[in-house]
Design a protein around this motif. Sequence first.
Motif, PDB file in Angstrom:
ATOM      1  N   GLN A   1       0.874  -1.310   0.248  1.00 11.15           N
ATOM      2  CA  GLN A   1      -0.002   0.103   0.014  1.00 11.15           C
ATOM      3  C   GLN A   1       0.811   1.105   0.077  1.00 11.15           C
TER       4      GLN A   1
ATOM      5  N   CYS B   1      -2.221   3.974  -3.885  1.00 11.96           N
ATOM      6  CA  CYS B   1      -2.061   2.759  -4.825  1.00 11.96           C
ATOM      7  C   CYS B   1      -2.035   1.434  -3.922  1.00 11.96           C
ATOM      8  N   LEU B   2      -2.146   0.497  -4.621  1.00  7.82           N
ATOM      9  CA  LEU B   2      -1.856  -1.032  -4.403  1.00  7.82           C
ATOM     10  C   LEU B   2      -0.828  -1.400  -5.503  1.00  7.82           C
TER      11      LEU B   2
ATOM     12  N   GLY C   1      -5.957  -2.446  -1.706  1.00 10.09           N
ATOM     13  CA  GLY C   1      -5.228  -1.378  -1.661  1.00 10.09           C
ATOM     14  C   GLY C   1      -5.618  -0.227  -0.489  1.00 10.09           C
ATOM     15  N   GLN C   2      -6.777   0.036   0.030  1.00 11.36           N
ATOM     16  CA  GLN C   2      -7.279   0.612   0.660  1.00 11.36           C
ATOM     17  C   GLN C   2      -7.163   0.199   2.393  1.00 11.36           C
TER      18      GLN C   2
ATOM     19  N   PRO D   1      -5.052  -3.181   3.199  1.00 10.49           N
ATOM     20  CA  PRO D   1      -4.357  -4.349   2.820  1.00 10.49           C
ATOM     21  C   PRO D   1      -4.360  -5.371   3.941  1.00 10.49           C
TER      22      PRO D   1
END
Length: 323
Positions: free
Chosen positions: A64, A132-133, A175-176, A178
Amino acid sequence: MQVAPPDSSVRRWTTDAVADEQRLDYWVGAICEAFLEMGCSSRAARRFDGELTSLPVADVVFNQVISSTQDVYRTPTAIARGGAHPYYLITQWRYPWQLRQGGRLLQLRPGDAALVDSAQSYELHFPEAVGCLSVQIPRFWAARWLAMPESTQARVAARDQDWGRMLSALCVQLGQQPLLARGYPAALLSDHLGALLAAALEPAVTSGLPASGRQALLERARDLMRQRLDEIGLTAERVAVELGVSVRTLHRCFTAADASFAGTLRRLRLEQARAWLAQPRWARVGVGEIGRLCGFPDPSHFTREFQQAFGQTPARWRRTTHG
């Protein structure tokens, strides 16, 4: 300086740990340590903010990245000095961004997923900010899932096209948050990601089986999965070995039926649990034990999945069914 979170398997870096004038230098060191050698610049260098959380899951690593605007460069010199050259699957969840590789500039939207080969030079431009992831994917893992993993240009799974929708949803969610990955068996989550990546990037590649053969294989796979629902961490690889086919062939059969191995396994487990909860002869077996017998690793995971699927907890379902 790397900041150690409570879970020792999770690594974390944050610019909060250093003085303002050192933040960008710290950030460059952090991304080189977490990923690989890259250059980075930012017009927000005087007050740069960045946080990076890295979580290994089976053969891949979920990263992340949340930071100020930046431009990232992977140069031929850095590539020549490196050893392993993994792929990175990158998905921004809020901001548009740009990717240049192989002479091609891509304008990417939030939710679009791009597979980047670190053995090839590239540029990443985040004009607003980064949220982002970035999934680090070893080359052997990519070859397991993709028929044509190597490319001189980045490959994109659009957020609103076919299996790209599901790949985007998974990447945005992880991503938000993990640490949600900790709630699922690592091998199963890794397989699910691989299957979605293959379906989204190579939809035209088939398993080589005729339609009748794919249907027969699906039925055999579902029957075997029903027999082994109690195996926590049951993976497509184990099922494929027992069926005498490759993992890629098995997953492509599910994809051809507009399904996935992980989604089918989850549905079969929930259907079995619901059936047992409704039967009087199982009335003295605890809800948590029924979940365990259906392959859920712990009662809270079972309750969460059951409520999401059927709109109420397993205990309430049992009470309602038995009157």
